[in-house]
Write an enzyme that holds these catalytic residues in place. Structure first.
Site, PDB file in Angstrom:
ATOM      1  N   ASN A  99       0.861  -1.184   0.000  1.00 11.44           N
ATOM      2  CA  ASN A  99       0.000   0.000   0.000  1.00 11.44           C
ATOM      3  C   ASN A  99       0.895   1.231   0.000  1.00 11.44           C
ATOM      4  OD1 ASN A  99       0.398   0.987   2.851  1.00 11.44           O
ATOM      5  ND2 ASN A  99      -0.253  -1.120   3.248  1.00 11.44           N
ATOM      6  N   LYS A 115     -14.553   0.819  14.077  1.00 11.70           N
ATOM      7  CA  LYS A 115     -13.258   0.166  14.360  1.00 11.70           C
ATOM      8  C   LYS A 115     -12.828   0.399  15.798  1.00 11.70           C
ATOM      9  CE  LYS A 115     -11.879   0.315   9.599  1.00 11.70           C
ATOM     10  NZ  LYS A 115     -11.091   0.874   8.528  1.00 11.70           N
TER      11      LYS A 115
END
Ligand code: C5P
Length: 400
Positions: free
Chosen positions: A212, A343
């Site tokens: 990434n 989250k």
């Protein structure tokens, strides 16, 4: 962080004075107000005109000190400064500071000011290691007003290779920025912070991986800010540009590549950590199979079987002791709040940094960032675009 801030720079007589020109220039361009004092020794290396031109303000020398004025110059400068940087710091001026001597404009101004003073010594290795210099250095370290940048190792102007090389401008600038933010308080002293940074790589073979765009800049800024505030810091980092790490002297570095290695390293260090700040962009999936030899092009699959990577922070939060805190990051596009909140609770975190990565000047690779901090008690704070170092400090302010 720098706009309109008042930074006084004392320059003493060493060849590293030429590097301070870059510090002056960077600060002035960023909008800081810079005033400088040159000792007679400094003037042998650079001129007041050099510094005046870069700082857009006359630079002061001992000639100015002895001119009649409405108010003494050392008092005015001392009261004016928010941060006082002395770079390069010679053995001679260090000795004067250690003993409270005041025989020129610079040393008088040190005594006539109360702001934090940042010292960046530079000298030949034998001089730096001389017992008297080390005694003086230990002396100034006991004074909470002084913040220090230990000289690094490298090739010196005398052609020796050893310690005594002045900290690089980038490192000096980071400390100045941090001092402007904290005023010198060490509110994380006694704490051990475990920080993760960068983007993990999940290899298919030795050359191909799923990765990434994370560069590790946010994690490095967090380590820099935490260390500045007195924490001892361990940084577990995925591959990142070596020059980023140059600002992290004294931080324990644990390089890893894959999420599995990051998990292993974090598990090993978590028990001794007070806070875990999980800034790394960890892979969610990895190739199901790893090939130890590079696959020839003709053998490359056109569909890739994947496996899920375990959620590291969710695992660690199950082992959390009451004194420990865990802060996660949620890099999001579009709506950043709802997924970050989810989250926060799902991974049982104490706080989360909701971080937009689809805005200009924020997210992956940028020197800037913006965020919304959320914690489990329902507190929320939006942080407008700022440097990653400032965002790191704002996060530690939020967590206090
Ligand atoms: O990828 P996600 O948005 O879920 O990441 C949120 C937080 O979880 C981040 O702090 C990240 O470092 C962490 N994470 C992790 N292990 C993973 C994926 C993410 O610890 N496999």
């Amino acid at each position: 962080m720098l706009q309109g801030r008042r930074i006084l720079i004392g320059i003493t007589g060493g060849i590293a004075a030429y590097k301070v020109c870059e510090v002056v220039s960077t600060l002035a361009k960023a909008g800081a107000e810079v005033r400088a004092i040159l000792t007679n020794g400094a003037e042998a290396f650079i001129t007041p005109l050099t510094i005046a031109t870069l700082s857009r303000h006359p630079a002061y020398s001992d000639r100015d000190f002895w001119q009649p004025r409405d108010r003494p110059l050392h008092i005015e400068l001392g009261e004016w400064a928010e941060v006082f940087l002395i770079a390069p710091l010679t053995a001679n001026t260090l000795a004067k500071l250690a003993h409270g001597m005041a025989d020129n404009l610079l040393t008088n101004t040190v005594l006539a000011s109360t702001c934090p003073v940042l010292l960046a010594p530079a000298m030949n290795t034998d001089m730096w290691q001389a017992a008297a210099v080390q005694r003086n250095w230990q002396d100034v370290l006991t004074d909470r007003r002084y913040h220090t940048l230990e000289p690094g190792e490298g090739r010196l102007a005398c052609d020796r290779v050893g310690s005594g090389r002045m900290a690089e401008p980038e490192e000096i600038l980071g400390q100045v920025r941090s001092l402007l933010h904290t005023g010198g308080k060490r509110d994380l002293a006694g704490k051990h912070l475990l920080i993760s940074a960068g983007g993990t790589r999940e290899h298919l073979d030795p050359v191909r991986f799923i990765g990434n765009p994370a560069t590790g800049k946010m994690g490095v800024a967090l380590a820099q800010a935490a260390q500045h505030r007195g924490a001892s810091v361990t940084l577990v980092h995925a591959p990142l540009e070596a020059k980023l790490l140059a600002v992290l002297k004294g931080v324990r570095l644990v390089p890893i590549v894959s999420a599995a290695e990051m998990q292993q390293a974090l598990i090993a260090h978590f028990a001794n950590a007070d806070w875990l700040v999980m800034a790394a962009a960890v892979a969610d999936v990895a190739p199901a199979e790893f090939h130890a030899e590079k696959l020839p092009k003709r053998s490359l699959p056109t569909t890739l079987p994947l496996r899920f990577v375990p959620d590291i922070v969710a695992g660690l939060s199950q082992q959390k002791q009451p004194h420990q805190r865990i802060i996660g990051f949620a890099a999001q596009t579009g709506d950043i709040l709802a997924p970050a909140l989810e989250k926060l609770h799902q991974k049982n975190l104490d706080a989360i940094v909701a971080n937009p990565i689809d805005q200009p000047d924020s997210g992956f690779g940028s020197d800037q960032n913006q965020a919304i901090f959320l914690d489990r008690t329902g507190r929320k704070q939006a942080i407008d675009p700022c440097s990653k170092l400032e965002l790191a400090h704002r996060l530690f302010d939020f967590m206090r």
